[in-house]
Enzyme design. Structure first.
Site, PDB file in Angstrom:
ATOM      1  N   GLY A   1       0.824  -1.195   0.000  1.00 31.58           N
ATOM      2  CA  GLY A   1       0.000   0.000   0.000  1.00 31.58           C
ATOM      3  C   GLY A   1       0.861   1.249   0.000  1.00 31.58           C
TER       4      GLY A   1
ATOM      5  CB  THR B   1       0.546   4.215   4.614  1.00 31.11           C
ATOM      6  OG1 THR B   1      -0.111   5.369   4.066  1.00 31.11           O
ATOM      7  CG2 THR B   1       1.139   4.569   5.963  1.00 31.11           C
TER       8      THR B   1
ATOM      9  CB  VAL C   1       0.078  -6.387   5.003  1.00 31.97           C
ATOM     10  CG1 VAL C   1      -0.219  -7.544   5.958  1.00 31.97           C
ATOM     11  CG2 VAL C   1      -0.398  -5.072   5.614  1.00 31.97           C
TER      12      VAL C   1
ATOM     13  CG  ASP D   1      -5.592  -1.838  -2.652  1.00 37.93           C
ATOM     14  OD1 ASP D   1      -5.944  -1.581  -3.826  1.00 37.93           O
ATOM     15  OD2 ASP D   1      -5.469  -0.946  -1.788  1.00 37.93           O
ATOM     16  NE  ARG D   2     -11.598   0.341  -4.848  1.00 33.59           N
ATOM     17  CZ  ARG D   2     -12.252   1.205  -5.622  1.00 33.59           C
ATOM     18  NH1 ARG D   2     -11.579   1.958  -6.490  1.00 33.59           N
ATOM     19  NH2 ARG D   2     -13.569   1.307  -5.547  1.00 33.59           N
TER      20      ARG D   2
ATOM     21  CG  ASP E   1      -8.816  -1.850   2.770  1.00 39.38           C
ATOM     22  OD1 ASP E   1      -8.249  -1.405   3.788  1.00 39.38           O
ATOM     23  OD2 ASP E   1      -8.289  -2.678   2.007  1.00 39.38           O
TER      24      ASP E   1
ATOM     25  CB  THR F   1      -8.445  22.125  21.438  1.00 36.48           C
ATOM     26  OG1 THR F   1      -8.882  23.455  21.736  1.00 36.48           O
ATOM     27  CG2 THR F   1      -8.061  22.051  19.970  1.00 36.48           C
TER      28      THR F   1
END
Length: 256
Positions: A8, A10, A13, A109-110, A129, A184
């Site tokens: 991905g 980021t 896996v 991935d999808r 996802d 905040t």
């Protein structure tokens, strides 16, 4: 044994399967500057850490949305495991029909998510996802990948908020005790987390109405799926290894 790799934007896996059994999986940062050799050394170290010899790997299945890493992992498969990798695309033997306007635009991935969801849960089914982007994918009762929606991911959108708003600061992404924040920090947590929950509920309700599929199952995966699923009844099940399972199924179909 099969090495399933989901790259991905980021995170990457990596899962190890013996037949249909997932023995272990690892989540590492995606670094598009990694070379073939760096990928190979890392993969070998991960395997050795769970007492698996690289020689036991006889299959590699890859889904990737990072072109530079696609090439690196493909070369790694050949050089370090002597295996020709199966790189998932719309032309792979998926076992589902893609009716998207341009099938080649659907992320690997999808596709893996859709294959696993239909195989494991049947249709109609929606997969949510939670990754760099939050994706919503609909697979019909007859096994057609129809399409879905792509939204900014939880961390992606919040990071942009923290960057652009000079007086706001980064907070831990967890639900506060109440929706109406009294400071905040809690106000930010409420907006980000409950905003995500509202987005998920709203998009799924609209998809159900548009498709006339009130009985559609909703399966969630990705890092934030357990957190979001606890805050809404619209998600029926969380499967953190759904994408890896999809890669396993696709690889098995290609090698029948």
């Amino acid at each position: 044994m099969l090495l399933a790799i989901d790259v991905g934007n980021t995170n990457t896996v990596v899962g190890v399967f013996s037949g249909e059994k997932l023995l272990n999986f690892f989540r590492i940062a995606s670094n598009e500057k990694l070379t073939c050799d760096e990928c190979g050394i890392l993969a070998q170290q991960l395997l050795e850490g769970i007492d698996i010899s690289p020689r036991e790997i006889d299959g590699v299945c890859l889904s990737s949305v990072v072109p530079a890493l696609t090439q690196a992992y493909e070369e790694m498969s050949r050089k370090y495991f002597s295996v020709e990798p199966l790189t998932v695309s719309a032309s792979s033997a998926l076992g589902i029909k893609i009716v998207y306007d341009n099938p080649e635009q659907v992320g690997a991935d999808r596709l893996a998510d859709a294959v696993a969801a239909y195989d494991l849960y049947g249709g109609p089914v929606i997969v949510v996802d939670f990754g760099t982007a939050t994706t919503f994918d609909y697979i019909s009762a007859s096994g057609e990948y129809v399409g879905g929606a792509i939204a900014p991911g939880v961390e992606t959108s919040s990071a942009d908020l923290f960057k652009r708003a000079a007086q706001l600061f980064k907070v831990r992404l967890e639900p506060p005790g109440r929706v109406v924040g009294r400071n905040t920090t809690d106000s930010l947590k409420s907006g980000i987390i409950y905003g995500t929950v509202g987005q998920v509920e709203g998009i799924i309700k609209r998809m159900r109405r548009e498709l006339g599929a009130d009985n559609v199952k909703v399966i969630a995966t990705g890092g934030f799926s357990p957190l979001v699923a606890k805050l809404t009844s619209i998600i029926e099940e969380v499967n953190l290894t759904l994408t890896l399972e999809g890669l396993r199924i696709i690889h098995a179909r290609a090698n029948r």
